[in-house]
Motif scaffolding. Structure first.
Motif, PDB file in Angstrom:
ATOM      1  N   ILE A 101       1.023  -1.213  -0.156  1.00 50.70           N
ATOM      2  CA  ILE A 101      -0.048   0.073  -0.149  1.00 50.70           C
ATOM      3  C   ILE A 101       0.960   1.182   0.162  1.00 50.70           C
ATOM      4  CG2 ILE A 101      -1.589   1.336   1.096  1.00 50.70           C
ATOM      5  CD1 ILE A 101      -2.663  -1.181  -0.238  1.00 50.70           C
ATOM      6  N   SER A 102       2.055   1.171   0.790  1.00 51.15           N
ATOM      7  CA  SER A 102       2.905   2.301   0.682  1.00 51.15           C
ATOM      8  C   SER A 102       3.404   2.589  -0.770  1.00 51.15           C
ATOM      9  CB  SER A 102       4.026   1.968   1.608  1.00 51.15           C
ATOM     10  OG  SER A 102       5.021   3.198   1.904  1.00 51.15           O
ATOM     11  N   TYR A 103       3.552   1.458  -1.435  1.00 49.15           N
ATOM     12  CA  TYR A 103       4.375   1.710  -2.833  1.00 49.15           C
ATOM     13  C   TYR A 103       3.167   2.406  -3.811  1.00 49.15           C
ATOM     14  CZ  TYR A 103       6.263   0.527  -7.248  1.00 49.15           C
ATOM     15  OH  TYR A 103       6.665   0.476  -8.591  1.00 49.15           O
ATOM     16  N   LEU A 104       1.992   1.943  -3.435  1.00 46.12           N
ATOM     17  CA  LEU A 104       1.052   2.233  -4.539  1.00 46.12           C
ATOM     18  C   LEU A 104       0.813   3.777  -4.055  1.00 46.12           C
ATOM     19  CD1 LEU A 104      -1.342  -0.852  -4.418  1.00 46.12           C
ATOM     20  CD2 LEU A 104       0.217  -0.299  -6.081  1.00 46.12           C
ATOM     21  N   LYS A 105       0.611   4.116  -2.881  1.00 48.80           N
ATOM     22  CA  LYS A 105       0.538   5.697  -2.384  1.00 48.80           C
ATOM     23  C   LYS A 105       1.334   6.566  -3.021  1.00 48.80           C
ATOM     24  CE  LYS A 105      -2.050   5.036   1.827  1.00 48.80           C
ATOM     25  NZ  LYS A 105      -2.028   5.046   3.593  1.00 48.80           N
ATOM     26  N   ALA A 106       2.735   6.161  -3.124  1.00 47.36           N
ATOM     27  CA  ALA A 106       3.954   6.751  -3.615  1.00 47.36           C
ATOM     28  C   ALA A 106       3.622   6.852  -5.168  1.00 47.36           C
ATOM     29  CB  ALA A 106       5.238   5.982  -3.575  1.00 47.36           C
ATOM     30  N   GLN A 107       3.227   5.877  -5.873  1.00 43.84           N
ATOM     31  CA  GLN A 107       2.734   5.600  -7.184  1.00 43.84           C
ATOM     32  C   GLN A 107       1.759   6.690  -7.552  1.00 43.84           C
ATOM     33  OE1 GLN A 107       4.528   3.989  -9.925  1.00 43.84           O
ATOM     34  NE2 GLN A 107       6.026   4.073  -8.434  1.00 43.84           N
ATOM     35  N   GLU A 108       0.790   6.828  -6.568  1.00 40.76           N
ATOM     36  CA  GLU A 108      -0.303   7.920  -6.731  1.00 40.76           C
ATOM     37  C   GLU A 108       0.185   9.088  -6.998  1.00 40.76           C
ATOM     38  OE1 GLU A 108      -4.552   5.686  -5.162  1.00 40.76           O
ATOM     39  OE2 GLU A 108      -2.813   6.009  -3.796  1.00 40.76           O
ATOM     40  N   GLU A 109       1.015   9.224  -6.084  1.00 40.74           N
ATOM     41  CA  GLU A 109       1.622  10.849  -5.931  1.00 40.74           C
ATOM     42  C   GLU A 109       2.193  11.123  -7.384  1.00 40.74           C
ATOM     43  OE1 GLU A 109       1.191  13.159  -3.403  1.00 40.74           O
ATOM     44  OE2 GLU A 109      -0.469  11.518  -2.738  1.00 40.74           O
ATOM     45  N   LEU A 110       3.040  10.205  -7.762  1.00 39.73           N
ATOM     46  CA  LEU A 110       3.668  10.319  -9.135  1.00 39.73           C
ATOM     47  C   LEU A 110       2.642  10.647 -10.208  1.00 39.73           C
ATOM     48  CD1 LEU A 110       6.242   7.542  -9.491  1.00 39.73           C
ATOM     49  CD2 LEU A 110       6.577   9.867  -9.237  1.00 39.73           C
ATOM     50  N   ARG A 111       1.340   9.905 -10.138  1.00 40.90           N
ATOM     51  CA  ARG A 111       0.385  10.207 -11.239  1.00 40.90           C
ATOM     52  C   ARG A 111      -0.242  11.705 -11.065  1.00 40.90           C
ATOM     53  NH1 ARG A 111      -4.978   9.557 -11.018  1.00 40.90           N
ATOM     54  NH2 ARG A 111      -6.010   9.232 -12.840  1.00 40.90           N
ATOM     55  N   LYS A 112      -0.007  11.966  -9.750  1.00 39.40           N
ATOM     56  CA  LYS A 112      -0.894  13.382  -9.537  1.00 39.40           C
ATOM     57  C   LYS A 112       0.026  14.569 -10.288  1.00 39.40           C
ATOM     58  CE  LYS A 112      -3.114  12.277  -5.155  1.00 39.40           C
ATOM     59  NZ  LYS A 112      -3.292  12.464  -3.673  1.00 39.40           N
ATOM     60  N   GLU A 113       1.475  14.370 -10.101  1.00 45.48           N
ATOM     61  CA  GLU A 113       2.105  15.314 -10.886  1.00 45.48           C
ATOM     62  C   GLU A 113       2.603  14.702 -12.292  1.00 45.48           C
ATOM     63  OE1 GLU A 113       5.793  14.517  -8.357  1.00 45.48           O
ATOM     64  OE2 GLU A 113       4.923  15.070  -6.605  1.00 45.48           O
ATOM     65  N   ASN A 114       1.682  14.188 -13.089  1.00 50.01           N
ATOM     66  CA  ASN A 114       1.480  13.733 -14.312  1.00 50.01           C
ATOM     67  C   ASN A 114       2.825  13.056 -14.648  1.00 50.01           C
ATOM     68  OD1 ASN A 114      -1.041  15.034 -14.869  1.00 50.01           O
ATOM     69  ND2 ASN A 114      -0.095  17.080 -14.843  1.00 50.01           N
ATOM     70  N   GLN A 115       3.293  12.147 -13.839  1.00 48.61           N
ATOM     71  CA  GLN A 115       4.509  11.505 -14.250  1.00 48.61           C
ATOM     72  C   GLN A 115       4.006   9.871 -14.425  1.00 48.61           C
ATOM     73  OE1 GLN A 115       8.194  11.864 -11.823  1.00 48.61           O
ATOM     74  NE2 GLN A 115       7.275  13.690 -10.941  1.00 48.61           N
ATOM     75  N   PRO A 116       4.521   9.268 -15.420  1.00 48.13           N
ATOM     76  CA  PRO A 116       4.213   7.748 -15.495  1.00 48.13           C
ATOM     77  C   PRO A 116       4.558   6.893 -14.301  1.00 48.13           C
ATOM     78  CG  PRO A 116       6.211   8.400 -16.761  1.00 48.13           C
ATOM     79  CD  PRO A 116       5.768   9.453 -16.264  1.00 48.13           C
ATOM     80  N   LEU A 117       3.504   5.953 -14.168  1.00 44.64           N
ATOM     81  CA  LEU A 117       3.499   4.825 -13.222  1.00 44.64           C
ATOM     82  C   LEU A 117       4.886   4.081 -13.687  1.00 44.64           C
ATOM     83  CD1 LEU A 117      -0.063   4.081 -12.859  1.00 44.64           C
ATOM     84  CD2 LEU A 117       1.316   5.488 -11.212  1.00 44.64           C
TER      85      LEU A 117
END
Length: 253
Positions: A101-117
């Motif tokens: 879940i911690s990893y997925l949350k970090a990936q969600e933050e990337l997505r919010k910054e318009n960065q690819p997963l």
């Protein structure tokens, strides 16, 4: 095999050591996953993990994730991240669940910054379904912008806050209202339904009005007990309308 792994790890020439590990990683990992993992962590600091992805893909022991955890740091290689996610989902313990879940949350933050997963969403979705990792599956739906699926599954598993989180993300107009009404139907089954209805209206960022949720309040609850709260809500709406009228008056030519 253990002795061979130890000998390779002790070689001073990093190029030669790397070549040998790349060549024999499939055998090492298949026969002695833990010893190979510890060797990679302790003796192969500059080694490119992408060189042994095929060997790691044929490994079943989740202990390999101790190496993958380091390998995915700063890497955008989706195959590495997919392996990391797979082993976290497969490993049935609380630490792995929290790490996932911690990893997925970090990936969600990337997505919010318009960065690819850094992982393949369809692969992750199938893995989470197979291993029944429900919170992870909800978050995968969210990252795929399948907000209706995310909210529905969150409510079915009593992740109320998570349902609200995805109802707020990228949902305005009719879709936002639809999701918040879905949440209202679920939440307002409780004995504190009236109080919850006021809170939902506030949390929905104007997607709901009080009238939207009152129909879902149990008929056993006496509305007169909440007369003051309802009056306050109506007063607040009246005040908002008056302010809007005043604004129109001053901006009219």
């Amino acid at each position: 095999i253990r002795e061979s792994i130890k000998i390779v790890g002790e070689i001073d020439d990093f190029g030669k050591k790397s070549d040998l590990m790349t060549r024999y990683a499939a055998i090492f990992l298949a026969r002695e996953t833990r010893e190979t993992t510890d060797c990679l962590i302790g003796k192969f600091g500059k080694f490119n993990p992408e060189m042994i992805i095929p060997a790691m893909m044929n490994t079943e022991d989740p202990y390999l994730n101790n190496y993958l955890r380091k390998a995915v740091e700063g890497s955008t290689n989706k195959a590495l991240s997919n392996l990391y996610i797979y082993f976290l989902a497969k490993n049935d313990d609380e630490d792995s669940a929290r790490e996932l879940i911690s990893y997925l949350k970090a990936q969600e933050e990337l997505r919010k910054e318009n960065q690819p997963l850094n992982f393949d969403k369809d692969f992750a979705l199938n893995v989470f379904k197979y291993f029944d990792r429900r919170e992870a599956l909800i978050r995968a739906y969210g990252m795929m912008e399948l907000y209706d699926d995310a909210v529905t599954m969150a409510l079915n598993n009593d992740f109320i806050d998570l349902a609200k989180e995805y109802a707020k993300v990228g949902t305005d107009g009719w879709m936002g209202k639809k999701l918040w009404i879905k949440i209202a139907k679920h939440v307002l089954k409780s004995k504190d339904a009236m109080q919850a209805s006021f809170e939902l209206v506030k949390e929905s960022d104007n997607n709901l009005v009080l009238n939207d949720v009152l129909m879902y309040v149990s008929s056993k609850i006496k509305l007169k007990s909440f007369k003051g709260d309802i009056t306050n809500q109506v007063t607040a709406y009246d005040k908002m309308i008056d302010e809007f009228k005043t604004c129109l008056l001053y901006t009219s030519p």
